[in-house]
Motif scaffolding. Structure first.
Motif, short mmCIF file in Angstrom:
data_model
loop_
_atom_site.label_atom_id
_atom_site.label_comp_id
_atom_site.label_asym_id
_atom_site.label_seq_id
_atom_site.Cartn_x
_atom_site.Cartn_y
_atom_site.Cartn_z
N ALA A 117 -23.44 19.83 53.51
CA ALA A 117 -23.69 19.68 52.07
C ALA A 117 -22.40 19.86 51.27
N ARG A 118 -21.59 20.86 51.65
CA ARG A 118 -20.32 21.07 50.94
C ARG A 118 -19.39 19.88 51.12
N ARG A 119 -19.41 19.28 52.30
CA ARG A 119 -18.59 18.09 52.51
C ARG A 119 -19.07 16.93 51.64
N ALA A 120 -20.38 16.79 51.53
CA ALA A 120 -20.93 15.75 50.66
C ALA A 120 -20.45 15.93 49.22
N VAL A 121 -20.39 17.18 48.77
CA VAL A 121 -19.91 17.46 47.42
C VAL A 121 -18.43 17.11 47.30
N ARG A 122 -17.62 17.52 48.28
CA ARG A 122 -16.18 17.23 48.25
C ARG A 122 -15.91 15.73 48.22
N GLU A 123 -16.70 14.99 49.00
CA GLU A 123 -16.49 13.54 49.10
C GLU A 123 -17.11 12.77 47.94
N LYS A 124 -17.77 13.49 47.04
CA LYS A 124 -18.37 12.89 45.83
C LYS A 124 -19.36 11.78 46.19
N VAL A 125 -20.23 12.05 47.15
CA VAL A 125 -21.24 11.05 47.50
C VAL A 125 -22.25 10.91 46.36
N VAL A 126 -22.87 9.76 46.25
CA VAL A 126 -23.86 9.54 45.20
C VAL A 126 -25.25 9.97 45.66
N ALA A 127 -25.42 10.19 46.97
CA ALA A 127 -26.72 10.65 47.49
C ALA A 127 -26.54 11.04 48.95
N VAL A 128 -27.41 11.93 49.42
CA VAL A 128 -27.60 12.16 50.85
C VAL A 128 -28.88 11.43 51.21
N VAL A 129 -28.81 10.57 52.22
CA VAL A 129 -29.90 9.61 52.48
C VAL A 129 -30.36 9.70 53.93
N GLY A 130 -31.69 9.74 54.13
CA GLY A 130 -32.25 9.62 55.47
C GLY A 130 -31.75 10.65 56.45
N SER A 131 -31.82 11.91 56.11
CA SER A 131 -31.24 12.97 56.93
C SER A 131 -32.30 13.91 57.48
N TYR A 132 -31.90 14.72 58.48
CA TYR A 132 -32.79 15.69 59.11
C TYR A 132 -32.15 17.07 59.07
N SER A 133 -32.90 18.05 58.59
CA SER A 133 -32.48 19.44 58.66
C SER A 133 -33.67 20.35 58.39
N GLN A 134 -33.79 21.39 59.19
CA GLN A 134 -34.81 22.42 58.93
C GLN A 134 -34.31 23.45 57.92
N ASN A 135 -33.02 23.38 57.60
CA ASN A 135 -32.38 24.43 56.82
C ASN A 135 -32.24 24.03 55.35
N GLY A 136 -33.39 23.82 54.71
CA GLY A 136 -33.40 23.32 53.34
C GLY A 136 -32.71 24.24 52.35
N ARG A 137 -32.89 25.53 52.51
CA ARG A 137 -32.28 26.47 51.57
C ARG A 137 -30.76 26.41 51.64
N ALA A 138 -30.23 26.13 52.83
CA ALA A 138 -28.77 26.09 53.00
C ALA A 138 -28.15 24.85 52.40
N PHE A 139 -28.84 23.70 52.48
CA PHE A 139 -28.20 22.48 51.99
C PHE A 139 -28.59 22.09 50.57
N MET A 140 -29.78 22.50 50.11
CA MET A 140 -30.19 22.04 48.78
C MET A 140 -29.40 22.70 47.66
N ALA A 141 -29.04 23.97 47.81
CA ALA A 141 -28.31 24.65 46.72
C ALA A 141 -26.99 23.97 46.40
#
Length: 432
Positions: A98-122
């Protein structure tokens, strides 16, 4: 200079100029209008190479989708750029992606899998990045205002599975992960069972990444009983390991698995029937474990989408054949691959609806909130995420697609047990 030499010189100059133009216009796509539109960068993550559930087909499908889209001029003239990340089935891994997605300024995270919602959603919420079409395994995917799920997640699968089993099973044992996400499953299954005045299932927690499940298998078989009993296992990638332990239990007099004898749906023999949900059991798993001789023969399975051989998957299959033919990670019968296809269908429709030279994360989420309607070609109902479209179920308020399919394994193939979709929205609403 002769006319022939002049013609050749002009042809050379024209060719050289065209080549220079292509080199200087790096990133310009065939079919675009001068490359005036900026690329659209998104991320897809999933665990790979872990001891628990792995979903390598999801990032691989995203890359194949980008190759297909860019070969046709991009999405509405935008080059589609895909970043992938190994989520590693850990909260630290999910947060890092998630932090990498923020650094890379993506417009969306799409079609992904993770059980760790609290870690990536914030991190995504702090940066205003929408999460489109996650696999549906974490509760946060159905609570965050920046999450746009394309299926009803584990909640719909489990509620629907209870409804499916209630039609045939006198007693039910549920073997599920001893995790935070797994703790939600018994109540959801029971909500479906009790809709048909069925008693609740016996809850049997198990370590998610165990090497064998003999103890849990024995208890599950005993609690299900011999008279129309059912054992449901929802352990992700380890479901295969569980049923391998299950069929190795000693003593045919104790009641073996009905699927071992390859019986039909209406067989009433005294034996325990096995069942699961899509993602824990899939066509690739059935193929790997023997096809028609697989331990899953005869099993009940609840899914989100039409069976893999349905004609509505033809566009996806065509893309895979042309752009991921040699990539064995991309199986069109895999639920993760299917979910990723639908998620990128959403992204494509949203970007086209914006019709802008530059696409931002805020513009994508705003378009989704305002009610852009997504037609998935019948793979789901029409998708839309306005407030009035949300189911509003406790714990899962952002479900908009609460339909499932009932399937069964016959002669080694997952096929429809009954035609069409089953709406489980009311059942999910009544779950504790």
């Amino acid at each position: 200079m002769t006319g022939r030499r002049l013609t050749s010189l002009l042809a050379y100059v024209t060719t050289a100029a065209a080549g220079a133009s292509l080199l200087s216009g790096c990133g310009v796509l065939p079919g675009t209008t001068g490359g005036s539109r900026e690329p659209v960068t998104v991320m897809t993550w999933a665990p790979d190479g872990t001891r628990a559930t792995n979903m390598p087909g999801m990032p691989a499908m995203a890359q194949a989708y980008a190759r297909w889209a860019n070969a046709s001029g991009g999405i509405d003239g935008h080059e589609l750029r895909i970043l992938t990340c190994n989520e590693q089935n850990t909260s630290a891994g999910a947060a890092a992606c998630a932090r990498r997605a923020v650094r890379e300024k993506v417009v969306a995270v799409v079609g992904s899998y993770s059980q760790n919602g609290r870690a990536f959603m914030a991190p995504l919420e702090a940066a205003g990045i929408p999460y489109i079409g996650g696999y549906g395994i974490s509760e946060d995917e159905f609570t965050s205002p920046l999450s746009y799920p394309v299926n009803g997640g584990q909640a719909s699968l489990m509620a629907g599975h209870g409804m499916q089993l209630a039609e045939s099973c006198r007693k039910v044992s549920l073997v599920r992960p001893d995790t935070v996400a797994g703790d939600k499953l018994p109540d959801l299954l029971d909500s479906g069972l009790r809709k048909s005045r069925h008693g609740g299932a016996t809850d049997i927690p198990a370590v998610e990444d165990a090497g064998e499940y003999t103890q849990q298998a024995g208890r599950a078989r005993t609690k299900a009983g011999r008279e129309n009993g059912c054992v449901a296992a929802v352990l992700g990638e380890r479901t295969q390991t569980f049923f391998d332990s299950f069929r190795r239990l000693p003593g045919p007099e104790d009641g073996g698995a009905r699927s071992d004898r390859g019986t039909s749906d209406d067989d009433s023999a005294d034996a325990v029937r096995i069942s699961s949900v899509l993602g824990s059991v899939s066509q690739p798993v059935i193929d790997r474990t023997g096809g028609a001789r697989s331990p899953f023969e005869g099993a009940y399975v609840t899914g989100w989408y039409p069976e893999a051989n349905d004609a509505r998957w033809a566009p996806m299959r065509k893309v895979i054949q042309r752009h991921a033919f040699a990539d064995n990670r991309v199986d069109p019968a895999d639920a993760g691959v299917q979910t990723t296809w639908i998620a990128y269908t959403v992204l494509k429709k949203v970007v086209e609806s914006l019709d802008r030279d530059s696409v931002t994360a805020g513009a994508v989420s705003h378009a989704l909130d305002r009610g852009v309607t997504i037609d998935t070609g019948g793979l789901t109902p029409e998708l839309r995420w306005r407030y009035e479209d949300l189911l509003g179920a406790p714990g899962f308020p952002r479900i908009v697609n609460h339909q499932v399919t009932f399937q069964v394994v016959r002669q080694g193939r997952l096929v429809a047990q009954k035609p069409g979709f089953v709406d489980v929205g009311e059942t999910v609403l009544t779950a504790p």
